[in-house]
Enzyme design. Structure first.
Site, PDB file in Angstrom:
ATOM      1  N   GLN A  52       0.829  -1.199   0.000  1.00  0.00           N
ATOM      2  CA  GLN A  52       0.000   0.000   0.000  1.00  0.00           C
ATOM      3  C   GLN A  52       0.867   1.253   0.000  1.00  0.00           C
ATOM      4  O   GLN A  52       0.668   2.167  -0.813  1.00  0.00           O
ATOM      5  CB  GLN A  52      -0.916   0.006   1.226  1.00  0.00           C
ATOM      6  CG  GLN A  52      -1.984  -1.073   1.234  1.00  0.00           C
ATOM      7  CD  GLN A  52      -2.750  -1.120   2.555  1.00  0.00           C
ATOM      8  OE1 GLN A  52      -2.351  -0.494   3.546  1.00  0.00           O
ATOM      9  NE2 GLN A  52      -3.841  -1.853   2.574  1.00  0.00           N
ATOM     10  N   THR A  83     -11.579  -6.473   4.606  1.00  0.00           N
ATOM     11  CA  THR A  83     -10.986  -5.148   4.720  1.00  0.00           C
ATOM     12  C   THR A  83     -11.602  -4.266   3.651  1.00  0.00           C
ATOM     13  O   THR A  83     -11.870  -4.739   2.542  1.00  0.00           O
ATOM     14  CB  THR A  83      -9.457  -5.180   4.527  1.00  0.00           C
ATOM     15  OG1 THR A  83      -8.965  -3.860   4.256  1.00  0.00           O
ATOM     16  CG2 THR A  83      -9.059  -6.074   3.376  1.00  0.00           C
ATOM     17  N   THR A  85     -10.110  -1.312   2.488  1.00  0.00           N
ATOM     18  CA  THR A  85      -9.057  -0.744   1.648  1.00  0.00           C
ATOM     19  C   THR A  85      -8.695  -1.629   0.465  1.00  0.00           C
ATOM     20  O   THR A  85      -8.556  -1.155  -0.670  1.00  0.00           O
ATOM     21  CB  THR A  85      -7.793  -0.462   2.479  1.00  0.00           C
ATOM     22  OG1 THR A  85      -8.093   0.499   3.499  1.00  0.00           O
ATOM     23  CG2 THR A  85      -6.665   0.074   1.605  1.00  0.00           C
ATOM     24  N   CYS A 196     -13.719   1.218   7.639  1.00  0.00           N
ATOM     25  CA  CYS A 196     -12.520   0.428   7.904  1.00  0.00           C
ATOM     26  C   CYS A 196     -12.947  -0.619   8.919  1.00  0.00           C
ATOM     27  O   CYS A 196     -13.645  -0.298   9.891  1.00  0.00           O
ATOM     28  CB  CYS A 196     -11.382   1.282   8.451  1.00  0.00           C
ATOM     29  SG  CYS A 196      -9.924   0.318   8.906  1.00  0.00           S
ATOM     30  N   THR A 197     -12.564  -1.862   8.698  1.00  0.00           N
ATOM     31  CA  THR A 197     -13.114  -2.944   9.509  1.00  0.00           C
ATOM     32  C   THR A 197     -12.643  -2.929  10.955  1.00  0.00           C
ATOM     33  O   THR A 197     -13.187  -3.663  11.780  1.00  0.00           O
ATOM     34  CB  THR A 197     -12.805  -4.306   8.866  1.00  0.00           C
ATOM     35  OG1 THR A 197     -11.400  -4.412   8.586  1.00  0.00           O
ATOM     36  CG2 THR A 197     -13.588  -4.472   7.567  1.00  0.00           C
TER      37      THR A 197
END
Length: 234
Positions: A52, A83, A85, A196-197
């Protein structure tokens, strides 16, 4: 009951929430000692984080695509990427398998539309808040997304990676999130996506004045709906 495939470890803190929520929901619906049939593949999150940071999304795709294939070979009948993202590469991951891919944004949009809301605040990593993969998905469902100001986005992102992904929960960060959510409401948000988890570890409905849409729980519920669909039709 169908077998759920969980592609997790991003972070493992939120993956445990998926596992807990899914099993609790299955038991509530089926009763007795019922629990979910599922397989979990947990990646090394540090490898994904480095991808990332360095913009190596192709490398991340290779890692997660292979993990998804392992889940399918292990008997998973659907796939969840645990997730928000990494839904940036959802199409690529989905293309690596033949089983249904349950998209976290689609599931969340369904819940928002049920409440007939149109303008929603979004909290998540900077990738999720600033890039278009999640926001455009919401637009496809007729939902307008607003995000915090830049300094507030920095705070949200920092708390996720430096605290929540490490299991660190502080009252100071909770208060900061409350204030950021209040700012989103003042900007016109009719609800807020916990995109976001890990955020569900920090705040809940009591911390906001508008409905919160917990993507972790919503995604888990979508998986349970899928897993029990055959049971419910019999």
């Amino acid at each position: 009951m169908k077998t759920i495939g969980l592609l997790g470890g991003m972070s493992w803190e939120s993956t445990t929430e998926y596992y807990k929520n899914i099993n609790q929901m299955v038991n509530q619906r089926v009763g007795a000692l019922a629990s979910a049939k599922c397989v979990v593949y947990s990646v090394n999150f540090e490898e994904i984080v480095q991808c990332q940071k360095e913009g190596r999304w192709d490398d991340a795709t290779a890692i997660l695509g292979q993990a998804a294939q392992h889940l399918e070979k292990a008997g998973a009948e659907c796939l969840l990427v645990c997730t928000n993202t990494m839904h940036k590469i959802a199409k690529q991951i989905s293309a690596s398998v033949t089983i249904p891919f349950l998209h976290i944004a689609d599931a969340t949009a369904e819940k928002i539309r049920e409440q007939k809301l149109r303008k929603i605040g979004l909290l998540g990593t900077k990738f999720t808040m600033e890039q278009d993969f999640f926001i455009e998905k919401m637009k496809d469902h007729g939902i307008e997304i607003i995000v915090p100001e830049e300094k507030e986005r920095d705070i949200v992102h920092q708390v996720i990676f430096d605290e929540l992904c490490k299991g660190i929960i502080t009252s100071a960060s909770r208060q900061a999130y409350r204030e950021i959510m209040d700012s989103l409401v003042k900007a016109g948000a009719e609800g807020i996506i916990l995109g976001c988890t890990e955020i569900t570890l920090l705040v809940n409905a009591e911390d906001a004045t508008v409905p919160l849409f917990d993507t972790t729980r919503i995604h888990a519920e979508k998986a349970v709906d899928f897993a029990l669909s055959q049971v419910n039709n019999e």
